[in-house]
Design an enzyme around this catalytic site. Structure first.
Site, mmCIF file in Angstrom:
data_model
loop_
_atom_site.group_PDB
_atom_site.id
_atom_site.type_symbol
_atom_site.label_atom_id
_atom_site.label_comp_id
_atom_site.label_asym_id
_atom_site.label_seq_id
_atom_site.Cartn_x
_atom_site.Cartn_y
_atom_site.Cartn_z
ATOM 1 C CD GLN A 154 113.616 119.254 56.551
ATOM 2 O OE1 GLN A 154 113.187 119.025 57.713
ATOM 3 N NE2 GLN A 154 112.691 119.509 55.677
ATOM 4 C CG ASP A 160 109.850 125.976 66.519
ATOM 5 O OD1 ASP A 160 110.022 126.077 67.790
ATOM 6 O OD2 ASP A 160 109.174 126.422 65.816
ATOM 7 N N GLY A 187 105.000 113.438 54.986
ATOM 8 C CA GLY A 187 105.937 114.672 55.003
ATOM 9 C C GLY A 187 107.111 114.624 55.880
ATOM 10 C CD GLU A 209 110.008 115.259 52.365
ATOM 11 O OE1 GLU A 209 109.880 116.077 51.491
ATOM 12 O OE2 GLU A 209 109.181 115.242 53.584
ATOM 13 C CD GLU A 239 99.006 114.571 47.934
ATOM 14 O OE1 GLU A 239 98.666 115.544 48.527
ATOM 15 O OE2 GLU A 239 99.946 114.197 47.547
ATOM 16 C CD GLU A 253 105.590 121.351 61.267
ATOM 17 O OE1 GLU A 253 104.642 121.863 60.443
ATOM 18 O OE2 GLU A 253 106.621 121.838 61.306
ATOM 19 C CD GLU A 262 104.593 125.712 53.788
ATOM 20 O OE1 GLU A 262 104.597 124.803 54.455
ATOM 21 O OE2 GLU A 262 105.790 126.383 53.734
ATOM 22 C CG HIS A 411 109.307 127.445 62.615
ATOM 23 N ND1 HIS A 411 108.688 126.336 63.430
ATOM 24 C CD2 HIS A 411 108.905 127.134 61.345
ATOM 25 C CE1 HIS A 411 108.359 125.635 62.426
ATOM 26 N NE2 HIS A 411 108.196 126.151 61.105
#
Length: 536
Positions: A154, A160, A187, A209, A239, A253, A262, A411
């Protein structure tokens, strides 16, 4: 176990705190009690004020955390979509009492022949297999959530500053979009975007999350109480989880290498379909994959040289050469992740648009991109360079986050697909091809790339393909080169240029302006690499 069984027979549950969902954030929460009486559920506070009294068929509890829940009362069933007219936020004294309450609730519904649970957002996340689990293999998911559950990763993303600073600017510059609105952070990770949304005046933020990072997010948000009182962290996959209300804004993000790695974009789209109001906004709303052919002798030789180990004929008495060809192709099946000089590009780029507000989840399973370029210099074409940008289309300001070569490095860096058999092109020659991405269960994509050079010179219109080269790459297994761009000498007529996204772009138009760039001078002699290929 006996204690749990005893709790299941309870009709009354003590609550550490209880408050109306619609109450202002400044109102204090009081302790209270939840009581099952006949076919009704009643919740009242310590002052004996009844905050909720409704038939079990009209009540739906949602878990927000280990001891936090919210009980919503269904309103009118307009357009066959369940809506909620009121709700009460409750907090239990411990996890055991929370589990017992939810268990008793389900038992009482069954006892009165009430059909529980298949709400639009799917409450039964424990008993039914989620859509995420159906398409992603468990080993990949376990590794993925373990990775993002660590603070050091993280921190890498937070540091970044192009990424984090652009998100901050996009949110704060568009306060009017966030002020008084309900936001869902898809997320959420460390919760930084949720905190940005709260800074911009969001009424409430639900930070969803799935990894263990949710606990760190709770700690970080609790440490910022002025903002944190309007943020609820929900541990789970988008979901599966339940939210007590619809969202006016989704923020996330979800971008990976090449934008789609991903496969989190699919979760972002699922969250849109499950939680976003019809006229809601998405931050970001659009992504673009940019592509251009490149020439880089240094990179090609570097990759080819890796397989030289397998050319040894007497490695401790063993001939390794039978595996050289397989090893050679194996190294070229890895996309290269690094930062490169934009002058390595030998044609103006094109891009493929993904509109997050409109695309269907299934359309991300397979992405087919026809390619067409015009070479600006004579060179050996070594492959296809790719990068991406995303648009924050706010009501007040529009911001682009770009990963273009020549721009400040992120990144994500850039990505290059290198051909094991380069193609010779001359200035003005047409380059065609196709990049075909097919999603796989390891949360990534297989890339099938073909590039061809068309016949050049007199009669080219009647001619066909002169040279073709193809490769198959696994986006899940890149070669993380990540070096800074090498210094290439400028010609006298060249000036450095940064590839920045067009700031005043109409995303709805099919005639999106392509980003301009400087062209690379012709590469040096290829004798060394030709010799290597002959010996390979």
């Amino acid at each position: 176990m006996d204690l749990v069984e005893e709790k299941r027979k309870q009709r009354e549950f003590a609550l550490a705190s209880v408050s109306e969902v619609s109450s202002s954030s400044s109102s204090s929460s009081l302790s209270g009690v939840a009581v099952f009486a006949g076919d009704r559920l009643q919740i009242r506070n310590e002052s004996n004020l009844i905050l909720l009294s409704a038939h079990l068929t009209d009540v739906q509890p949602f878990r927000l955390g280990p001891i936090e829940s919210v009980c919503m009362v269904e309103g009118s069933d307009a357009d066959k979509q369940t809506s909620y007219s009121s709700g009460v936020a409750i907090q239990f004294r411990n996890v055991e009492e929370s589990e017992a309450f939810h268990c008793v609730f389900q038992q009482w519904k069954k006892e009165f022949n009430v059909q529980g649970g298949n709400l639009p957002n799917g409450t039964n996340v424990i008993t039914s297999k989620s859509k995420f689990d159906e398409k992603i293999e468990s080993s990949s998911a376990k590794m993925y959530f373990h990775y993002y559950g660590q603070l050091l990763h993280q921190q890498n993303m937070l540091q970044d500053y192009v990424r984090t600073g652009t998100y901050y600017a996009a949110v704060i510059e568009n306060r009017s979009d966030f002020m008084g609105r309900v936001v869902v952070d898809v997320g959420a990770g460390s919760g930084i975007l949720s905190l940005f949304a709260a800074q911009a005046g969001a009424k409430h933020v639900y930070a969803v999350e799935a990894s263990e990072m949710a606990e760190y997010a709770r700690k970080l948000i609790a440490g910022n109480p002025i903002l944190g009182q309007r943020i609820t962290v929900i541990k789970g996959k988008v979901e599966d989880v339940e939210l007590p209300e619809r969202a006016d804004i989704l923020i996330s993000e979800p971008m990976g290498t090449l934008l789609v790695n991903e496969r989190m974009l699919e979760s972002y789209v699922i969250a849109r379909d499950r939680f976003l109001t019809p006229n809601g906004k998405m931050f970001p709303s659009v992504g673009r994959i940019h592509m251009a052919p490149f020439s880089d002798e240094y990179l090609f030789v570097e990759i080819a040289n890796k397989a030289l180990f397998w050319q040894q004929q007497n490695y401790y008495g063993v001939d390794l050469t039978p595996l050289h060809g397989t090893a050679f192709q194996g190294y070229f099946s890895q996309p290269v992740v690094d930062a490169f000089d934009p002058r390595l590009l030998i044609a103006a780029p094109m891009f493929h648009v993904i509109d997050f507000t409109k695309i269907k989840e299934e359309e991300l399973y397979e992405i087919d991109i026809p390619l067409r370029f015009i070479a600006t210099v004579g060179a050996r074409l070594h492959g296809l360079a790719c990068w991406f940008d995303v648009l924050f289309n706010g009501s007040t300001a529009r911001r682009w986050l770009t990963t273009a070569p020549g721009s400040p490095t992120t990144h994500w860096y850039q990505l290059r697909c290198v051909l094991s058999q380069p193609i010779y092109v001359v200035a003005g020659q047409e380059i065609t091809g196709r990049m075909h991405l097919i999603a796989h269960t390891a949360q990534s994509y297989t890339i099938y790339l073909t590039l061809s050079a068309k016949t050049w010179g007199p009669g080219a219109e009647q001619g066909g393909i002169l040279q073709t080269s193809s490769c198959k790459l696994d986006l899940k297994e890149p070669y993380y080169r990540m070096s800074q761009p090498q210094a290439y000498p400028l010609n006298q007529d060249q000036q450095p240029q940064v590839l920045l996204p067009t700031q005043d772009i109409n995303i709805q138009s099919q005639d999106l302006d392509e980003v301009e760039m400087m062209h690379q001078p012709s590469p040096k002699s290829c004798a060394q690499i030709d010799s290597l290929m002959q010996n390979a």
